[in-house]
Design an enzyme around this catalytic site. Structure first.
Site, short mmCIF file in Angstrom:
data_model
loop_
_atom_site.label_atom_id
_atom_site.label_comp_id
_atom_site.label_asym_id
_atom_site.label_seq_id
_atom_site.Cartn_x
_atom_site.Cartn_y
_atom_site.Cartn_z
N SER A 145 -60.64 29.82 48.79
CA SER A 145 -60.64 29.39 47.16
C SER A 145 -61.84 30.25 46.57
O SER A 145 -62.93 30.60 47.05
CB SER A 145 -60.92 27.92 47.11
OG SER A 145 -61.01 27.74 45.64
N TYR B 251 -65.77 19.95 48.47
CA TYR B 251 -64.81 21.08 48.64
C TYR B 251 -65.07 22.57 48.80
O TYR B 251 -64.48 23.34 49.62
CB TYR B 251 -63.77 20.62 47.38
CG TYR B 251 -62.74 21.71 47.38
CD1 TYR B 251 -61.31 21.59 48.12
CD2 TYR B 251 -62.71 22.57 46.49
CE1 TYR B 251 -60.23 22.35 47.93
CE2 TYR B 251 -61.43 23.55 46.50
CZ TYR B 251 -60.46 23.48 47.29
OH TYR B 251 -59.36 24.19 47.22
#
Length: 301
Positions: free
Chosen positions: A193, A206
């Site tokens: 990401s 995360y």
């Protein structure tokens, strides 16, 4: 086909190719469903056209029921691959829809629900896929858990552990089970990401797993290269998926989601699929340990 039709397919402004969405505030229980998302996502179900680049491949995709994983499953099938779909049991209805898209292409779809935070499920998932397809030569580690928490004091030990067990431990266990059965020419593509490079303050658990995935990808790529197995990653930017509305973003942030990118809009899952196809196909035979950023133009290392 007329010249005008060809031009329409070839030349498309990336700013306006997909809608500049302004999602309303909304909430779904984790993990969220595509069918209940407002607005709906574009997973390529009506647009992706394959050219046979993955003909005969046997693929396993985690988090394949919705969002990016669903778009990759559709693309892989239309490129000629059989596809095993891993997802949580609560996502069964979304998974069945993707199964139908896969089977419409004439390819095989295999559904195997479970929780990737359970190491035994990870091993069983690989074993079942190999038994169903007679082999495994393409692995896409895509599943992820994202829950926004504003302050570290409010980030529970349980959430920290669950995020790590899903996002990176699960990837490790699936990959460890898959590698021994993968022949030369196989590929592994991991989903990281933009958060690995530019972590949001409300996503530190995360984001840190995504940084770990980058490192895992680069190290494993070097380890497996002599065995003829290529490992790479894709780093999405703000992509509109059910992850965002099942507490993945603060509710007040949803209407502005993705508007801070240079393109000025959030991405759609189908815009990720070609990156996974490229990294899985023989066209990328000299690409190993790479993280391909698909993020609307946001600078990343």
């Amino acid at each position: 086909m007329s010249t005008h039709d060809t031009d329409q397919l070839t030349f498309q402004n990336p700013v306006t190719r997909f809608p500049d969405i302004t999602p309303p505030k909304q909430d779904q229980p984790e993990p969220g469903l595509d069918k209940e998302l407002i607005p709906q996502t574009d997973r390529g179900q009506n647009s992706y056209r394959g050219t046979g680049r993955l003909k005969g491949r046997k693929a396993l995709i985690t988090g394949a029921d919705s969002g990016i994983g669903a778009a990759v499953a559709i693309a892989f099938a239309r490129e000629g691959a059989d596809v095993a779909l891993s997802y949580l049991p609560a996502e069964q209805s979304d998974a069945e829809e993707i199964r139908d898209y896969v089977e419409e292409t004439g390819q095989r779809a295999f559904l195997y629900p479970g929780d990737l935070s359970d190491p035994q499920y990870c091993r069983d998932l690989v074993d079942a896929t190999v038994k169903e397809f007679g082999g495994l030569d393409a692995l896409v580690n895509n599943a992820g858990r994202q829950i926004a928490v504003e302050a570290i004091e409010d980030l529970s030990d349980e959430q920290w552990a669950k995020t790590y067990h899903t996002n990176i431990f699960g990837m490790f266990h699936v990959t460890k089970a898959a590698v021994p059965v993968m022949p030369e020419g196989s590929t592994i593509v991991n989903t990281t990401s933009i958060q690995a490079y530019q972590p949001s303050t409300h996503l530190i658990d995360y984001a840190s797993t995504k940084a770990a995935i980058n490192n895992f990808t680069k190290g494993l790529a070097q380890q497996l290269a002599p065995r003829g197995i290529r490992v790479n990653a894709v780093a999405p930017g703000p992509i509109w998926t059910p992850l965002q509305v099942s507490d993945g973003q603060p509710k007040e942030a949803l209407p502005k989601f993705g508007k801070n990118t240079p393109l000025g809009r959030a991405g759609q899952p189908t815009e990720l699929a070609p990156a996974y196809v490229f990294l899985t196909s023989p066209e990328s035979s000299y690409v190993l340990g790479e993280t391909l950023n698909v993020n609307g133009g946001t600078p990343a290392p």
